[in-house]
Design a protein around this motif. Structure first.
Motif, PDB file in Angstrom:
ATOM      1  N   ALA A 169       1.115 -13.130  11.544  1.00 29.00           N
ATOM      2  CA  ALA A 169       0.823 -11.745  11.154  1.00 29.00           C
ATOM      3  C   ALA A 169       1.990 -11.147  10.380  1.00 29.00           C
ATOM      4  N   THR A 170       1.674 -10.410   9.327  1.00 30.75           N
ATOM      5  CA  THR A 170       2.700  -9.751   8.533  1.00 30.75           C
ATOM      6  C   THR A 170       3.101  -8.438   9.196  1.00 30.75           C
ATOM      7  N   CYS A 171       4.390  -8.209   9.292  1.00 28.56           N
ATOM      8  CA  CYS A 171       4.916  -6.980   9.897  1.00 28.56           C
ATOM      9  C   CYS A 171       5.664  -6.168   8.844  1.00 28.56           C
ATOM     10  N   TYR A 172       5.702  -4.861   9.052  1.00 28.66           N
ATOM     11  CA  TYR A 172       6.413  -3.954   8.155  1.00 28.66           C
ATOM     12  C   TYR A 172       7.434  -3.140   8.946  1.00 28.66           C
ATOM     13  N   VAL A 205       2.551  -3.743  12.792  1.00 27.31           N
ATOM     14  CA  VAL A 205       2.136  -5.126  13.013  1.00 27.31           C
ATOM     15  C   VAL A 205       0.700  -5.293  12.517  1.00 27.31           C
ATOM     16  N   GLY A 206       0.506  -6.149  11.525  1.00 24.44           N
ATOM     17  CA  GLY A 206      -0.840  -6.426  11.016  1.00 24.44           C
ATOM     18  C   GLY A 206      -1.397  -5.343  10.120  1.00 24.44           C
ATOM     19  N   TRP A 207      -0.654  -4.298   9.876  1.00 23.53           N
ATOM     20  CA  TRP A 207      -1.076  -3.229   8.971  1.00 23.53           C
ATOM     21  C   TRP A 207      -0.325  -3.365   7.648  1.00 23.53           C
ATOM     22  N   LYS A 208      -1.017  -3.176   6.573  1.00 18.94           N
ATOM     23  CA  LYS A 208      -0.421  -3.293   5.246  1.00 18.94           C
ATOM     24  C   LYS A 208      -0.084  -1.908   4.700  1.00 18.94           C
ATOM     25  N   ILE A 209       1.177  -1.645   4.441  1.00 18.56           N
ATOM     26  CA  ILE A 209       1.587  -0.341   3.921  1.00 18.56           C
ATOM     27  C   ILE A 209       1.278  -0.267   2.424  1.00 18.56           C
ATOM     28  N   LYS A 210       0.591   0.798   2.032  1.00 19.23           N
ATOM     29  CA  LYS A 210       0.176   0.962   0.639  1.00 19.23           C
ATOM     30  C   LYS A 210       0.997   2.013  -0.098  1.00 19.23           C
ATOM     31  N   THR A 211       1.303   3.137   0.574  1.00 18.70           N
ATOM     32  CA  THR A 211       1.998   4.253  -0.076  1.00 18.70           C
ATOM     33  C   THR A 211       3.081   4.802   0.837  1.00 18.70           C
ATOM     34  N   ALA A 212       4.204   5.174   0.258  1.00 18.77           N
ATOM     35  CA  ALA A 212       5.295   5.823   0.998  1.00 18.77           C
ATOM     36  C   ALA A 212       5.799   6.995   0.165  1.00 18.77           C
ATOM     37  N   ALA A 213       5.961   8.164   0.797  1.00 16.65           N
ATOM     38  CA  ALA A 213       6.380   9.337   0.032  1.00 16.65           C
ATOM     39  C   ALA A 213       6.910  10.436   0.944  1.00 16.65           C
ATOM     40  N   PHE A 214       7.615  11.398   0.326  1.00 19.53           N
ATOM     41  CA  PHE A 214       8.090  12.609   1.000  1.00 19.53           C
ATOM     42  C   PHE A 214       7.210  13.785   0.600  1.00 19.53           C
ATOM     43  N   THR A 216       8.879  16.154   5.498  1.00 21.17           N
ATOM     44  CA  THR A 216       7.845  15.298   6.075  1.00 21.17           C
ATOM     45  C   THR A 216       7.757  13.992   5.295  1.00 21.17           C
ATOM     46  N   ILE A 217       7.576  12.902   6.023  1.00 24.55           N
ATOM     47  CA  ILE A 217       7.395  11.581   5.415  1.00 24.55           C
ATOM     48  C   ILE A 217       5.950  11.150   5.625  1.00 24.55           C
ATOM     49  N   MET A 218       5.350  10.605   4.590  1.00 22.80           N
ATOM     50  CA  MET A 218       3.963  10.158   4.658  1.00 22.80           C
ATOM     51  C   MET A 218       3.877   8.657   4.387  1.00 22.80           C
ATOM     52  N   ILE A 219       3.142   7.966   5.248  1.00 22.84           N
ATOM     53  CA  ILE A 219       2.871   6.545   5.067  1.00 22.84           C
ATOM     54  C   ILE A 219       1.360   6.338   5.063  1.00 22.84           C
ATOM     55  N   GLU A 220       0.856   5.705   4.012  1.00 15.42           N
ATOM     56  CA  GLU A 220      -0.540   5.295   3.977  1.00 15.42           C
ATOM     57  C   GLU A 220      -0.592   3.785   4.209  1.00 15.42           C
ATOM     58  N   TYR A 221      -1.422   3.344   5.150  1.00 16.48           N
ATOM     59  CA  TYR A 221      -1.501   1.921   5.466  1.00 16.48           C
ATOM     60  C   TYR A 221      -2.956   1.483   5.565  1.00 16.48           C
ATOM     61  N   GLN A 252      -5.652  -0.888   7.649  1.00 19.14           N
ATOM     62  CA  GLN A 252      -5.919  -1.589   8.897  1.00 19.14           C
ATOM     63  C   GLN A 252      -6.567  -2.952   8.614  1.00 19.14           C
ATOM     64  N   PRO A 253      -6.546  -3.859   9.582  1.00 23.56           N
ATOM     65  CA  PRO A 253      -7.236  -5.136   9.408  1.00 23.56           C
ATOM     66  C   PRO A 253      -8.716  -4.974   9.069  1.00 23.56           C
ATOM     67  N   SER A 254      -9.319  -3.847   9.501  1.00 23.89           N
ATOM     68  CA  SER A 254     -10.732  -3.582   9.202  1.00 23.89           C
ATOM     69  C   SER A 254     -10.962  -3.231   7.731  1.00 23.89           C
ATOM     70  N   GLY A 255      -9.863  -2.937   7.021  1.00 21.74           N
ATOM     71  CA  GLY A 255      -9.980  -2.551   5.622  1.00 21.74           C
ATOM     72  C   GLY A 255      -9.982  -1.047   5.402  1.00 21.74           C
ATOM     73  N   LEU A 256     -10.043  -0.269   6.475  1.00 21.57           N
ATOM     74  CA  LEU A 256     -10.021   1.190   6.367  1.00 21.57           C
ATOM     75  C   LEU A 256      -8.573   1.690   6.288  1.00 21.57           C
ATOM     76  N   ASN A 257      -8.322   2.565   5.338  1.00 20.09           N
ATOM     77  CA  ASN A 257      -6.983   3.149   5.180  1.00 20.09           C
ATOM     78  C   ASN A 257      -6.761   4.256   6.206  1.00 20.09           C
TER      79      ASN A 257
END
Length: 412
Positions: A237-240, A313-322, A328-333, A335-340
């Protein structure tokens, strides 16, 4: 006698009928002055106008953006393909300056605007400063000129992050994966004191704080150890890792360099705030210092500290921003289901923010995609129902606006 009285009366009537014409002419002159005054642009109205325009920029609506442009500007705009691997995630407007008028109005009003772009699934971020000029066309406000003043970019090269400003060809190295420690500590595990291998295959999405003093980083990879207590890590599994780099002046080293620049060994220090220990590859040899004195002098100006925010763990990070105010910090990731989904953190404390939207839009039923800030406390995102969504769930599909402070939702 009656004859004289009639003559006098006629003169009085003639004189009185002339008066309204004079008053009417005076009124018309006054109206002309008011029209001339209305040709100036009110700064507050122009501010609202540009803010409305910037919402279309964040949406990526090119047709909507063009509707704000003057005819001359429309003729200069060329249609180019939209780059899918980068998108605007927030903006910050500086105060407008009026020209050829008072401080509150003028023939034109200029606004300086920072537009922040985040790389999607890739380590890239930019802070672009634009100058927008608002003028009048047929009595209506339009954007007459757009000029890019400067740009700051963060990008990856050879497993290292670089910072490039303006029109420079080469960027300045900020941090490499080799500089990072091998292990980190987390508080959200069964054993908080346990060391977790830092994923170091490559950098992921990143971001620059509005004041330019902090960099949001993510690293990704498959950890060497799979049996991490308190974390369900499947084999392969890929981890971030999510962390916040803060650049601080290394005052002690700077003082030593001023006293004796010829004999002082220079080094870039990278520390994790949990351990306060110096990382491998951080120190430079005396021989390297002599060969590249100028480069070493630059690296000693700042000391880098890294605060651990989270471990995915197992989540793919797509976007990172302030957020536009950097609080505030925002992370868009994904899920394994494909839902962001999205997670928010307090920048200063490094703590996750509990969101009511996680209860209203359950992670297994709805995706929360393409988020962006329209103000420091307001976030816009797109709700995507699951593939097997019910007819009721499908009704929530579309863009929504979320007030972070009030924890309130409304359709956008």
């Amino acid at each position: 006698m009656k004859k004289w009285f009639c003559i006098v009366l006629i003169f009085i009537l003639i004189f009185m009928t002339g008066c309204p014409d004079n008053e009417k002419e005076k009124s018309n002159d006054s109206n002309k002055v008011e029209v001339e005054k209305s040709e100036n642009i009110d700064k507050k109205a122009a501010n609202v106008f540009v803010n409305n325009y910037l919402t279309y920029v964040l949406k990526g609506d090119l047709n909507g953006m063009k509707s704000f442009y003057a005819d001359d500007l429309k003729g200069q705009i060329k249609d180019v393909p939209v780059i899918a691997n980068s998108r605007p995630v927030s903006y910050k407007m500086e105060s407008g300056d009026s020209e050829e008028g008072s401080s509150n109005e003028g023939k034109t009003v200029n606004f300086k605007v920072h537009i922040y772009n985040s790389g999607q699934d890739m380590p890239y971020f930019s802070d672009d400063l634009y100058n927008y000029t608002v003028g009048l066309q047929e009595g209506k406000m339009v954007i007459t000129k757009i000029e890019k003043e400067k740009s700051t970019e963060i990008y990856e090269k050879d497993k290292a992050l670089y910072k490039r400003e303006g029109d420079k060809i080469k960027g300045e190295k900020v941090l490499s994966l080799a500089d990072m420690q091998e292990y980190i500590s987390l508080s959200n595990t069964l054993y908080p004191g346990q060391k977790i291998p830092l994923p170091k295959d490559s950098f992921g999405p990143c971001g620059i704080s509005p004041d330019g003093k902090s960099i949001l980083i993510t690293t990704k990879g498959i950890p060497k150890a799979q049996n991490i207590s308190g974390l369900a890590v499947e084999k392969g599994a890929t981890c971030y890792f999510v962390g916040l780099i803060t650049m601080k002046e290394n005052e002690e080293e700077q003082e030593s360099i001023k006293k004796d620049t010829s004999t002082k060994d220079s080094k870039q220090v990278v520390k994790l705030e949990e351990d306060k220990t110096e990382s491998k590859g951080a120190s430079k040899s005396e021989e390297g210092s002599k060969q590249q004195p100028q480069e070493e002098e630059k690296t000693t100006k700042e000391q880098l500290t890294v605060k651990t925010l989270d471990f995915y763990v197992g989540w793919k990070i797509k976007t990172a921003a302030f957020s536009p105010d950097g609080k505030t910090i925002m992370i868009e990731y994904i899920q394994p289901s494909g839902l962001n989904r999205i997670k928010l953190y307090k920048t200063k404390e490094g703590e996750p923010i509990e969101l009511i939207i996680d209860k209203q839009f359950l992670p297994d039923r709805f995706g929360i995609a393409s988020p962006y800030f329209i103000s420091p406390q307001e976030l816009v995102f797109t709700i995507v129902p699951a593939k097997d969504a019910t007819s009721e769930e499908e009704k929530f599909k579309g863009q929504w606006e979320f007030d972070l402070k009030e924890q309130k939702l409304k359709q956008y």
